[in-house]
Design a protein around this motif. Structure first.
Motif, mmCIF file in Angstrom:
data_model
loop_
_atom_site.group_PDB
_atom_site.id
_atom_site.type_symbol
_atom_site.label_atom_id
_atom_site.label_comp_id
_atom_site.label_asym_id
_atom_site.label_seq_id
_atom_site.Cartn_x
_atom_site.Cartn_y
_atom_site.Cartn_z
ATOM 1 N N ALA A 1 0.603 -1.639 -0.004
ATOM 2 C CA ALA A 1 0.112 -0.288 0.214
ATOM 3 C C ALA A 1 0.458 1.138 -0.193
ATOM 4 C CB ALA A 1 -0.809 -0.131 0.985
ATOM 5 N N TYR A 2 0.388 2.362 -0.494
ATOM 6 C CA TYR A 2 1.032 3.542 -0.466
ATOM 7 C C TYR A 2 0.400 4.327 0.851
ATOM 8 C CZ TYR A 2 2.583 2.874 -5.354
ATOM 9 O OH TYR A 2 2.855 2.592 -6.248
ATOM 10 N N VAL A 3 1.659 4.880 1.567
ATOM 11 C CA VAL A 3 1.309 5.828 1.909
ATOM 12 C C VAL A 3 2.466 6.923 1.977
ATOM 13 C CG1 VAL A 3 1.334 4.341 3.761
ATOM 14 C CG2 VAL A 3 3.764 4.572 3.745
ATOM 15 N N PHE A 4 2.255 8.055 2.926
ATOM 16 C CA PHE A 4 2.704 9.120 2.425
ATOM 17 C C PHE A 4 3.212 10.142 3.516
ATOM 18 C CE2 PHE A 4 -1.635 9.977 0.635
ATOM 19 C CZ PHE A 4 -1.179 10.117 -0.689
ATOM 20 N N GLN A 5 4.414 9.878 3.329
ATOM 21 C CA GLN A 5 5.745 10.244 4.355
ATOM 22 C C GLN A 5 6.111 11.861 4.571
ATOM 23 O OE1 GLN A 5 9.361 8.679 3.092
ATOM 24 N NE2 GLN A 5 10.164 8.911 4.840
ATOM 25 N N GLU A 6 6.169 13.020 5.795
ATOM 26 C CA GLU A 6 6.022 13.848 5.480
ATOM 27 C C GLU A 6 7.317 14.193 6.666
ATOM 28 O OE1 GLU A 6 2.719 15.565 7.538
ATOM 29 O OE2 GLU A 6 1.062 15.374 6.269
ATOM 30 N N GLU A 7 8.352 15.439 5.929
ATOM 31 C CA GLU A 7 9.241 15.176 6.888
ATOM 32 C C GLU A 7 9.208 16.877 6.555
ATOM 33 O OE1 GLU A 7 13.051 13.923 6.397
ATOM 34 O OE2 GLU A 7 11.917 11.918 5.317
ATOM 35 N N MET A 8 9.996 17.811 7.739
ATOM 36 C CA MET A 8 10.482 19.543 7.077
ATOM 37 C C MET A 8 11.866 19.167 7.335
ATOM 38 S SD MET A 8 7.774 21.455 8.030
ATOM 39 C CE MET A 8 8.780 22.543 8.772
ATOM 40 N N ILE A 9 12.276 19.555 5.997
ATOM 41 C CA ILE A 9 13.435 19.758 5.057
ATOM 42 C C ILE A 9 14.362 21.169 4.680
ATOM 43 C CG2 ILE A 9 13.834 17.327 4.806
ATOM 44 C CD1 ILE A 9 13.630 18.182 1.934
ATOM 45 N N PRO A 10 15.450 21.464 5.108
ATOM 46 C CA PRO A 10 16.182 22.965 4.645
ATOM 47 C C PRO A 10 15.390 22.820 2.582
ATOM 48 C CG PRO A 10 18.052 21.890 5.950
ATOM 49 C CD PRO A 10 16.382 21.073 5.055
ATOM 50 N N ASN A 11 15.364 24.436 1.886
ATOM 51 C CA ASN A 11 15.172 24.197 0.792
ATOM 52 C C ASN A 11 16.164 23.749 0.156
ATOM 53 O OD1 ASN A 11 12.256 25.691 1.446
ATOM 54 N ND2 ASN A 11 12.980 27.546 2.021
ATOM 55 N N ASP A 12 17.127 23.775 0.663
ATOM 56 C CA ASP A 12 18.406 24.267 0.125
ATOM 57 C C ASP A 12 18.115 22.300 -0.265
ATOM 58 O OD1 ASP A 12 19.701 25.847 -0.081
ATOM 59 O OD2 ASP A 12 20.905 25.676 1.770
ATOM 60 N N ASP A 13 17.985 21.561 0.880
ATOM 61 C CA ASP A 13 17.885 19.686 0.113
ATOM 62 C C ASP A 13 16.491 18.821 -0.973
ATOM 63 O OD1 ASP A 13 20.512 20.034 1.107
ATOM 64 O OD2 ASP A 13 19.331 19.505 3.441
ATOM 65 N N VAL A 14 15.660 20.163 -0.468
ATOM 66 C CA VAL A 14 14.380 19.845 -1.555
ATOM 67 C C VAL A 14 14.473 19.019 -3.031
ATOM 68 C CG1 VAL A 14 12.591 20.214 -1.707
ATOM 69 C CG2 VAL A 14 12.982 21.533 -0.731
ATOM 70 N N LYS A 15 15.109 19.311 -3.437
ATOM 71 C CA LYS A 15 15.299 18.159 -4.777
ATOM 72 C C LYS A 15 15.539 16.510 -4.680
ATOM 73 C CE LYS A 15 15.453 22.562 -7.975
ATOM 74 N NZ LYS A 15 16.017 22.847 -8.596
ATOM 75 N N GLU A 16 16.947 17.068 -3.901
ATOM 76 C CA GLU A 16 17.856 15.843 -3.136
ATOM 77 C C GLU A 16 16.666 15.343 -2.874
ATOM 78 O OE1 GLU A 16 21.336 16.267 -1.692
ATOM 79 O OE2 GLU A 16 22.082 18.063 -2.831
ATOM 80 N N TYR A 17 16.226 15.675 -1.980
ATOM 81 C CA TYR A 17 15.088 14.374 -0.941
ATOM 82 C C TYR A 17 13.995 13.578 -2.301
ATOM 83 C CZ TYR A 17 11.177 12.723 1.984
ATOM 84 O OH TYR A 17 9.880 12.660 2.548
ATOM 85 N N PHE A 18 13.525 14.892 -3.308
ATOM 86 C CA PHE A 18 12.907 13.614 -4.422
ATOM 87 C C PHE A 18 13.478 12.853 -5.269
ATOM 88 C CE2 PHE A 18 9.988 17.108 -2.302
ATOM 89 C CZ PHE A 18 8.581 15.729 -2.307
ATOM 90 N N LYS A 19 15.017 13.677 -5.077
ATOM 91 C CA LYS A 19 15.411 12.111 -6.299
ATOM 92 C C LYS A 19 15.675 10.751 -5.589
ATOM 93 C CE LYS A 19 18.165 16.037 -8.229
ATOM 94 N NZ LYS A 19 19.764 15.747 -8.740
ATOM 95 N N LYS A 20 15.672 10.532 -4.434
ATOM 96 C CA LYS A 20 15.859 9.591 -3.358
ATOM 97 C C LYS A 20 14.516 8.391 -4.004
ATOM 98 C CE LYS A 20 17.424 11.311 0.447
ATOM 99 N NZ LYS A 20 17.336 11.713 2.129
#
Length: 51
Positions: A32-51
């Motif tokens: 099943a799909y679940v939603f994962q929420e996090e607070m991260i620095p703006n500089d790391d947003v693009k890298e977070y979604f590359k994982k």
């Protein structure tokens, strides 16, 4: 509790440099799909979604 968290991130100089990101991740156990929420620095947003 949510108000306290928001107030903490907005206070100080670096308060507006964080973004709340929500990513949909597939659970390896159930499939099943679940939603994962996090607070991260703006500089790391693009890298977070590359994982």
């Amino acid at each position: 509790m949510a108000k306290k968290t928001v107030a903490t991130f907005k206070s100080g100089e670096g308060g507006r440099t964080y973004s709340k990101v929500i990513k949909m991740v597939k659970s390896p156990k159930t499939g099943a799909y679940v939603f994962q929420e996090e607070m991260i620095p703006n500089d790391d947003v693009k890298e977070y979604f590359k994982k």
